[in-house]
Design an enzyme around this catalytic site. Structure first.
Site, mmCIF file in Angstrom:
data_model
loop_
_atom_site.group_PDB
_atom_site.id
_atom_site.type_symbol
_atom_site.label_atom_id
_atom_site.label_comp_id
_atom_site.label_asym_id
_atom_site.label_seq_id
_atom_site.Cartn_x
_atom_site.Cartn_y
_atom_site.Cartn_z
ATOM 1 N N ASP A 59 0.863 -1.195 0.000
ATOM 2 C CA ASP A 59 0.000 0.000 0.000
ATOM 3 C C ASP A 59 0.890 1.233 0.000
ATOM 4 O OD1 ASP A 59 -3.132 0.841 1.058
ATOM 5 O OD2 ASP A 59 -1.526 2.296 1.358
ATOM 6 N N ASP A 100 -4.190 2.493 -4.772
ATOM 7 C CA ASP A 100 -2.815 2.465 -4.253
ATOM 8 C C ASP A 100 -2.444 1.192 -3.519
ATOM 9 O OD1 ASP A 100 -4.000 2.780 -1.715
ATOM 10 O OD2 ASP A 100 -2.349 4.061 -1.046
ATOM 11 N N GLU A 101 -3.216 0.112 -3.695
ATOM 12 C CA GLU A 101 -2.807 -1.100 -2.992
ATOM 13 C C GLU A 101 -3.144 -2.369 -3.750
ATOM 14 O OE1 GLU A 101 -5.758 0.213 0.152
ATOM 15 O OE2 GLU A 101 -5.542 -1.902 0.663
HETATM 16 P P1 TTP Z 1 -5.157 5.104 1.522
HETATM 17 O O1 TTP Z 1 -4.187 4.034 1.129
HETATM 18 O O2 TTP Z 1 -6.244 4.716 2.443
HETATM 19 O O3 TTP Z 1 -4.398 6.321 2.216
HETATM 20 P P2 TTP Z 1 -3.034 7.027 1.844
HETATM 21 O O4 TTP Z 1 -2.306 6.278 0.801
HETATM 22 O O5 TTP Z 1 -3.311 8.450 1.540
HETATM 23 O O6 TTP Z 1 -2.245 6.999 3.203
HETATM 24 P P3 TTP Z 1 -1.619 5.720 3.940
HETATM 25 O O7 TTP Z 1 -1.888 4.524 3.089
HETATM 26 O O8 TTP Z 1 -0.160 6.036 4.078
HETATM 27 O O9 TTP Z 1 -2.313 5.674 5.252
HETATM 28 O O10 TTP Z 1 -5.841 5.717 0.247
HETATM 29 C C1 TTP Z 1 -5.152 5.868 -0.982
HETATM 30 C C2 TTP Z 1 -5.591 7.123 -1.673
HETATM 31 O O11 TTP Z 1 -6.986 7.074 -1.911
HETATM 32 C C3 TTP Z 1 -5.336 8.378 -0.873
HETATM 33 O O12 TTP Z 1 -4.045 8.921 -1.111
HETATM 34 C C4 TTP Z 1 -6.432 9.284 -1.295
HETATM 35 C C5 TTP Z 1 -7.545 8.366 -1.721
HETATM 36 N N1 TTP Z 1 -8.603 8.327 -0.698
HETATM 37 C C6 TTP Z 1 -9.812 8.905 -0.991
HETATM 38 O O13 TTP Z 1 -9.996 9.425 -2.087
HETATM 39 N N2 TTP Z 1 -10.792 8.879 -0.041
HETATM 40 C C7 TTP Z 1 -10.607 8.312 1.191
HETATM 41 O O14 TTP Z 1 -11.504 8.316 2.027
HETATM 42 C C8 TTP Z 1 -9.354 7.704 1.481
HETATM 43 C C9 TTP Z 1 -9.102 7.073 2.815
HETATM 44 C C10 TTP Z 1 -8.370 7.739 0.504
HETATM 45 MG MG MG Z 2 -2.088 4.217 0.966
HETATM 46 MG MG MG Z 3 -4.776 2.152 0.233
#
Ligand code: TTP
Ligand code: MG
Ligand code: MG
Length: 357
Positions: A8, A106-107
Site C-alpha cells: 500500500d 494504491d494497494e
Molecule cells: P489510503 O491508502 O487509504 O491512504 P493514503 O495512501 O493516503 O495513506 P496511507 O496509506 O499512508 O495511510 O488511500 C489511498 C488514496 O486514496 C489516498 O491517497 C487518497 C484516496 N482516498 C480517498 O480518495 N478517499 C478516502 O476516504 C481515502 C481514505 C483515501
Molecule cells: Mg495508501
Molecule cells: Mg490504500
C-alpha cells in the site's frame, strides 16, 4: 505455507504531488477540495504524515483541516496523474508475482508462495519490491506480509509509514488480541457499535465470543467476522490482471538530453524486455517507447514490427522511435520500452493469461 503481501502506497495522492513539487516535501500538505479560506465545502482526500501530526485526516471536512492548519499546502485533486502513477507502480509489482489483485488505486495483494520459501526470504523480497518501487517511481510504500490476506493487510497498517512488517501464522492471534474491535479489517462503525453493545470491545473478545450470539445478530457475517478475529482467512489472491504487455523503464539519475546515454539505456531496456519475452515463450507485434520529460510531460510512440519476438528487431524499432520522435529541446527524466500484441510462440493464439513465472 502461503505467503501473501499487501503493498500500500504511503499518503498516496500527496506523495504523487511531491514528485512534481519537491518543495512541499517538508511541509504539511493536503490534497482535497479547495478550502476557500475556511469556507470551502468537501473533504480532505489525503494528507502527508506531517499534516497527520496536527490531526488532519482523510475524509475530514476541508474547512476543519483549514482551521487546524491554515498555512498547510492545499492542492487540488488530479486523478489522471494519480492513476498514471498507480499504473506504473502496479506494473512494477507485477514483475514480482504471477498474480496481483489490485484492491484500490494504491494497494494490491500478491501471493509470493512460489517465489519465496521462508519468512526471512519473504522479508528480503519485500525489501526488494519496496526499493524497486521507490527507485523507479520515487514513491514510498509500506508492505505487510503474512500467511493470508487479512493478516497481510493488518501488518501493512501497522507498518505504516515506510515500513515492512511480517506477522507469522503463530503470531496472528496474539497480534490481534488486545486491539479495539473496530481495528479489524472489514468492521465499520455500525458493526463496531453493535459489537461493543454486546460487550465485545477487543478483537480478542470477538474471537472468544459465543458464535450463536453472533449468528443471531449478524447472520453468516457473524461467523466470518469471528474467523477473522482469530486471524483466519482462506480467501485466495484473485489475479485480476492479464499481462497484455511487457515493459521496463529507467529513470535517469540526472535528467538528460544526451542521445548517446539515452540510446544506451534503450539498448539495456530492450535486452531486458527481450529476455522476458524469451523466458515466457511468446512473441510481440508492437513496440512502444515512452519518454517522460523533466517537466513531467510524456510522449508515447508505437510501431508494429514483423520480425516479432527478436532482440534486434526490438532494439531497432525502439531506437528508431526515439530518434524520430523525441523532443530534442527537452531533457528526459525517464525512458521506457514496452512490447504488446503478445502471442504464444507455438500456438499463435492471443494470450490473455500469461503469468510471469
Ligand atoms: P489510503 O491508502 O487509504 O491512504 P493514503 O495512501 O493516503 O495513506 P496511507 O496509506 O499512508 O495511510 O488511500 C489511498 C488514496 O486514496 C489516498 O491517497 C487518497 C484516496 N482516498 C480517498 O480518495 N478517499 C478516502 O476516504 C481515502 C481514505 C483515501
Ligand atoms: Mg495508501
Ligand atoms: Mg490504500
Amino acid at each position: 505455507m502461503r505467503l501473501i503481501m499487501l503493498i500500500d502506497m504511503d499518503y498516496f495522492f500527496v506523495a504523487c504531488e511531491e514528485l512534481r513539487r519537491p518543495e512541499i516535501k517538508d511541509k504539511p500538505s493536503v490534497v482535497g477540495f479547495d478550502p476557500k479560506g475556511g469556507k470551502g465545502r468537501g473533504v480532505v482526500m489525503t494528507c502527508n504524515y506531517i499534516a497527520r501530526k496536527f490531526g488532519i485526516r482523510s475524509g475530514m471536512p476541508i474547512s476543519m483541516a483549514y482551521r487546524i492548519k491554515p498555512d498547510a499546502v492545499y492542492l487540488p485533486i488530479d486523478y489522471a496523474f494519480y492513476e498514471k502513477e498507480s499504473g506504473e507502480v502496479m506494473e512494477i509489482v507485477k514483475e514480482y508475482a504471477a498474480k496481483l489483485e489490485q484492491v484500490s488505486i494504491d494497494e494490491a495483494f500478491i501471493d509470493v508462495s512460489k517465489r519465496v520459501g521462508s519468512y526471512d526470504a519473504a522479508l528480503r523480497y519485500a525489501e526488494t519490491i519496496r526499493e524497486s518501487i521507490k527507485r523507479r517511481t520515487g514513491l514510498p510504500c509500506s508492505i505487510g506480509i503474512s500467511t493470508n490476506k487479512l493478516m497481510a493487510k493488518m501488518a501493512c497498517e501497522a507498518a505504516k509509514p515506510a515500513g515492512i512488517m511480517l506477522i507469522k501464522e503463530e503470531q496472528a492471534k496474539g497480534f490481534l488480541e488486545g486491539k479495539p474491535v473496530g481495528d479489524l479489517y472489514g468492521i465499520g462503525t455500525k458493526t463496531r457499535e453493535k459489537l461493543e453493545a454486546m460487550g465485545y470491545r477487543t478483537i480478542g473478545d470477538l474471537a472468544r465470543a459465543n458464535t450463536m450470539d453472533l449468528i443471531e445478530m449478524f447472520g453468516s457475517f457473524g461467523v466470518e467476522m469471528q474467523k477473522c478475529a482469530n486471524g483466519i482467512d482462506e480467501s485466495a489472491v484473485e489475479g485480476n490482471y492479464e499481462v497484455k504487455s511487457i515493459g521496463r523503464e529507467i529513470t535517469f539519475d540526472n535528467d538528460t538530453a544526451d542521445a548517446g546515454a539515452i540510446l544506451a539505456a534503450i539498448r539495456k531496456l530492450s535486452e531486458e524486455v527481450a529476455g522476458e519475452v524469451k523466458k515466457a515463450g511468446i512473441t510481440f507485434r508492437v513496440v512502444t517507447v515512452k519518454m517522460r520529460y523533466a517537466d513531467f510531460t510524456e510522449r508515447l510512440k508505437s510501431r508494429s514490427t514483423r520480425r516479432s519476438g527478436e532482440f534486434d528487431a526490438l532494439l531497432a524499432s525502439a531506437s528508431d522511435l526515439y530518434s524520430r520522435y523525441a523532443d530534442r529541446s527537452k531533457r528526459i527524466r525517464k525512458i521506457g520500452v514496452r512490447v504488446s500484441g503478445l502471442t504464444t510462440a507455438r500456438g499463435q493464439k492471443r494470450i490473455n493469461d500469461f503469468a510471469a513465472g
